[in-house]
Write an enzyme that holds these catalytic residues in place. Structure first.
Site, PDB file in Angstrom:
ATOM      1  N   ASP A 128       0.811  -1.224   0.000  1.00 47.62           N
ATOM      2  CA  ASP A 128       0.000   0.000   0.000  1.00 47.62           C
ATOM      3  C   ASP A 128       0.843   1.271   0.000  1.00 47.62           C
ATOM      4  O   ASP A 128       0.372   2.333  -0.407  1.00 47.62           O
ATOM      5  CB  ASP A 128      -0.925   0.028   1.224  1.00 47.62           C
ATOM      6  CG  ASP A 128      -2.083  -0.936   1.096  1.00 47.62           C
ATOM      7  OD1 ASP A 128      -2.210  -1.557   0.029  1.00 47.62           O
ATOM      8  OD2 ASP A 128      -2.858  -1.068   2.059  1.00 47.62           O
ATOM      9  N   ARG A 255       0.144  -8.885  -4.958  1.00 48.50           N
ATOM     10  CA  ARG A 255       0.972  -9.084  -3.762  1.00 48.50           C
ATOM     11  C   ARG A 255       2.092 -10.097  -3.978  1.00 48.50           C
ATOM     12  O   ARG A 255       3.040 -10.152  -3.194  1.00 48.50           O
ATOM     13  CB  ARG A 255       0.093  -9.542  -2.589  1.00 48.50           C
ATOM     14  CG  ARG A 255      -0.690  -8.435  -1.943  1.00 48.50           C
ATOM     15  CD  ARG A 255      -0.347  -8.263  -0.474  1.00 48.50           C
ATOM     16  NE  ARG A 255      -0.696  -9.403   0.307  1.00 48.50           N
ATOM     17  CZ  ARG A 255      -1.802  -9.517   1.051  1.00 48.50           C
ATOM     18  NH1 ARG A 255      -2.663  -8.524   1.088  1.00 48.50           N
ATOM     19  NH2 ARG A 255      -2.030 -10.586   1.761  1.00 48.50           N
TER      20      ARG A 255
HETATM   21  N1  LIG Z   1      -4.827  -0.486  16.487  1.00 46.15           N
HETATM   22  C1  LIG Z   1      -4.060  -1.567  16.717  1.00 46.15           C
HETATM   23  N2  LIG Z   1      -3.733  -1.928  17.970  1.00 46.15           N
HETATM   24  C2  LIG Z   1      -2.967  -3.004  18.223  1.00 46.15           C
HETATM   25  N3  LIG Z   1      -2.490  -3.815  17.248  1.00 46.15           N
HETATM   26  C3  LIG Z   1      -2.788  -3.507  15.978  1.00 46.15           C
HETATM   27  C4  LIG Z   1      -3.587  -2.374  15.643  1.00 46.15           C
HETATM   28  N4  LIG Z   1      -3.722  -2.338  14.302  1.00 46.15           N
HETATM   29  C5  LIG Z   1      -3.072  -3.405  13.829  1.00 46.15           C
HETATM   30  N5  LIG Z   1      -2.500  -4.102  14.826  1.00 46.15           N
HETATM   31  C6  LIG Z   1      -1.772  -5.374  14.742  1.00 46.15           C
HETATM   32  O1  LIG Z   1      -0.908  -5.360  13.623  1.00 46.15           O
HETATM   33  C7  LIG Z   1      -1.267  -6.407  12.726  1.00 46.15           C
HETATM   34  C8  LIG Z   1      -0.979  -5.977  11.328  1.00 46.15           C
HETATM   35  O2  LIG Z   1      -1.781  -4.847  11.029  1.00 46.15           O
HETATM   36  P1  LIG Z   1      -2.604  -4.779   9.652  1.00 46.15           P
HETATM   37  O3  LIG Z   1      -3.348  -6.061   9.470  1.00 46.15           O
HETATM   38  O4  LIG Z   1      -3.369  -3.519   9.669  1.00 46.15           O
HETATM   39  O5  LIG Z   1      -1.469  -4.784   8.535  1.00 46.15           O
HETATM   40  P2  LIG Z   1      -0.367  -3.680   8.208  1.00 46.15           P
HETATM   41  O6  LIG Z   1       0.764  -3.834   9.135  1.00 46.15           O
HETATM   42  O7  LIG Z   1      -1.013  -2.319   8.127  1.00 46.15           O
HETATM   43  O8  LIG Z   1       0.114  -4.168   6.791  1.00 46.15           O
HETATM   44  P3  LIG Z   1      -0.622  -3.962   5.364  1.00 46.15           P
HETATM   45  O9  LIG Z   1      -0.369  -2.543   4.950  1.00 46.15           O
HETATM   46  O10 LIG Z   1       0.060  -4.935   4.500  1.00 46.15           O
HETATM   47  O11 LIG Z   1      -2.066  -4.265   5.561  1.00 46.15           O
HETATM   48  C9  LIG Z   1      -2.735  -6.673  13.031  1.00 46.15           C
HETATM   49  O12 LIG Z   1      -3.118  -7.961  12.662  1.00 46.15           O
HETATM   50  C10 LIG Z   1      -2.778  -6.493  14.542  1.00 46.15           C
HETATM   51  O13 LIG Z   1      -2.343  -7.652  15.204  1.00 46.15           O
HETATM   52  O1  LIG Z   2      -4.938 -10.196   2.151  1.00 48.42           O
HETATM   53  P1  LIG Z   2      -6.038  -9.530   2.922  1.00 48.42           P
HETATM   54  O2  LIG Z   2      -5.958  -9.802   4.375  1.00 48.42           O
HETATM   55  O3  LIG Z   2      -7.362  -9.777   2.305  1.00 48.42           O
HETATM   56  O4  LIG Z   2      -5.789  -7.970   2.810  1.00 48.42           O
HETATM   57  C1  LIG Z   2      -5.992  -7.206   1.667  1.00 48.42           C
HETATM   58  C2  LIG Z   2      -5.413  -5.843   1.917  1.00 48.42           C
HETATM   59  O5  LIG Z   2      -4.036  -5.971   2.138  1.00 48.42           O
HETATM   60  C3  LIG Z   2      -3.323  -5.088   1.292  1.00 48.42           C
HETATM   61  O6  LIG Z   2      -2.921  -5.838   0.164  1.00 48.42           O
HETATM   62  C4  LIG Z   2      -2.123  -4.523   2.001  1.00 48.42           C
HETATM   63  O7  LIG Z   2      -1.251  -5.553   2.299  1.00 48.42           O
HETATM   64  C5  LIG Z   2      -4.334  -4.035   0.903  1.00 48.42           C
HETATM   65  O8  LIG Z   2      -4.019  -3.365  -0.279  1.00 48.42           O
HETATM   66  C6  LIG Z   2      -5.580  -4.871   0.787  1.00 48.42           C
HETATM   67  O9  LIG Z   2      -6.707  -4.045   0.942  1.00 48.42           O
END
Ligand SMILES: Nc1ncnc2c1ncn2[C@@H]1O[C@H](COP(=O)(O)OP(=O)(O)OP(=O)(O)O)[C@@H](O)[C@H]1O
Ligand SMILES: O=P(O)(O)OC[C@H]1O[C@](O)(CO)[C@@H](O)[C@@H]1O
Length: 322
Positions: A128, A255
């Protein structure tokens, strides 16, 4: 610092393996022990660890996905879950932990550090590209190139049939992938959360293009909260514009696949930086790259501050897509 851990969290991103490999090699070269934690925060809560040595990371730099696997862990989002994580880190004898992930991962990390004083350094890995404190996240370039190659192929068929195509790319709540692949693929229009556009306005803009002789068009749509948004937009546009259209949702194709040069180099550079940061006594921050230099950003800023799209690139898109 004698023994450190490393995990990948959130969505997998091509280049994460290059980062793990770099961190392992740097740690070993500096006399540190390094342990992998499988399946992100979910694996951390279960103490699912694996020792990492030169053999474990051999022949992995070209692989997409993450050899440590990843997860989205609801349990880690609770205070009790994070208490368990802190206890596992203590029991595993880890003096510091490297987290490769996106803004959600760093949100969780900032809470873990605040509640338990755990020594943590982050590395931005998310297709992202929505993490504040780095120009690029590991995986973004590969995903953008994947979307671009799809757009190029769609252009062939769009032009051959005189059709309008809606191509939906990933990006939770950001238009980085849409803008980058859209400008490179010569898209006619973008639908991104940063610049809301009604279906009536979008149709008017497309009509202008058809008036000046365009016979096909590509609209790149950022998926938003969940996939499938482009079907709704296509239906709405059909009410204003009588033109044959099709929808393509690229989804998780974006991805996977081997990381680009850019993502392998970025992953390598940031993997080294993360280990060095721990050895220098840094914690509670993410090692990113800003204007070609390593920059350390406090975890709170990485997810609380909004990373804007490049205004110049936006302006150039508008100019070139007319
Ligand atoms: N507000 C929060 N408080 C505590 N833990 C969190 C929070 N948000 C996310 N996490 C933890 O971090 C993990 C990864 O976050 P998320 O699923 O949003 O992916 P990401 O790190 O933003 O990566 P991507 O951009 O690929 O989705 C979550 O599964 C959760 O365990
Ligand atoms: O693989 P999942 O958990 O469905 O998540 C999809 C989301 O993860 C992302 O690929 C980020 O890793 C977003 O662009 C998308 O909305």
């Amino acid at each position: 610092m004698r023994r450190i851990g490393i995990l990948t969290s959130g969505g997998d991103a091509p280049g994460m393996n290059a980062c793990i490999r770099a961190a392992v090699r740097t740690a070993l070269a500096n006399g540190l022990e390094i342990v992998g934690i499988r399946r992100g925060y979910a694996g951390l809560l279960e103490g699912d660890t694996v020792p990492l040595d030169r053999t474990a990371i051999r022949n992995t730099i070209h692989l997409g996905g993450t050899i440590l696997e990843t997860s989205r862990s609801p349990e880690f989002m609770t205070r009790e879950g994070r208490a368990r994580a802190a206890e596992v880190i203590r029991q595993a004898g880890l003096d510091g932990l490297i987290l490769i992930g996106g803004e959600g991962t760093f949100h969780g990390a900032s809470l873990l550090a605040a509640e338990w004083g755990t020594t943590l350094v982050g590395v931005p890995g998310s297709i992202d590209n929505d993490v504040y404190g780095t120009d690029s996240c590991i995986g973004f370039d590969t995903a953008a190139n994947c979307a671009l190659s799809a757009i190029d192929r769609i252009r062939d068929t769009a032009r051959s049939h005189d059709r309008l195509f809606f191509v939906e790319v990933m990006g939770h709540h950001t238009g980085f992938l849409a803008l980058e692949s859209g400008i490179a693929g010569g898209a006619e229009e973008l639908v991104i959360p940063e610049e809301p556009l009604s279906s009536a306005e979008l149709s008017d803009r497309l009509k202008e293009g058809f008036k000046i002789g365009k016979k096909s068009a590509i609209v790149v749509v950022a998926e938003g909260k969940k996939p499938g948004k482009s079907f709704r937009i296509a239906d709405e546009v059909r009410k204003f514009l009588n033109y044959e259209s099709r929808v393509v949702v690229l989804g998780h194709l974006q991805r996977g696949g081997p990381p680009t040069v850019r993502d392998r180099v970025l992953g390598s550079v940031l993997g080294v930086a993360a280990v060095t940061a721990l050895q220098d006594g840094r914690s509670g921050c993410m090692a990113g790259e800003v204007k070609g230099e390593i920059a350390y950003t406090p975890f709170d800023d990485t997810w609380q501050k909004k990373k804007p799209l490049d205004a110049d690139v936006m302006r150039i898109f508008s100019l070139l897509s007319e």
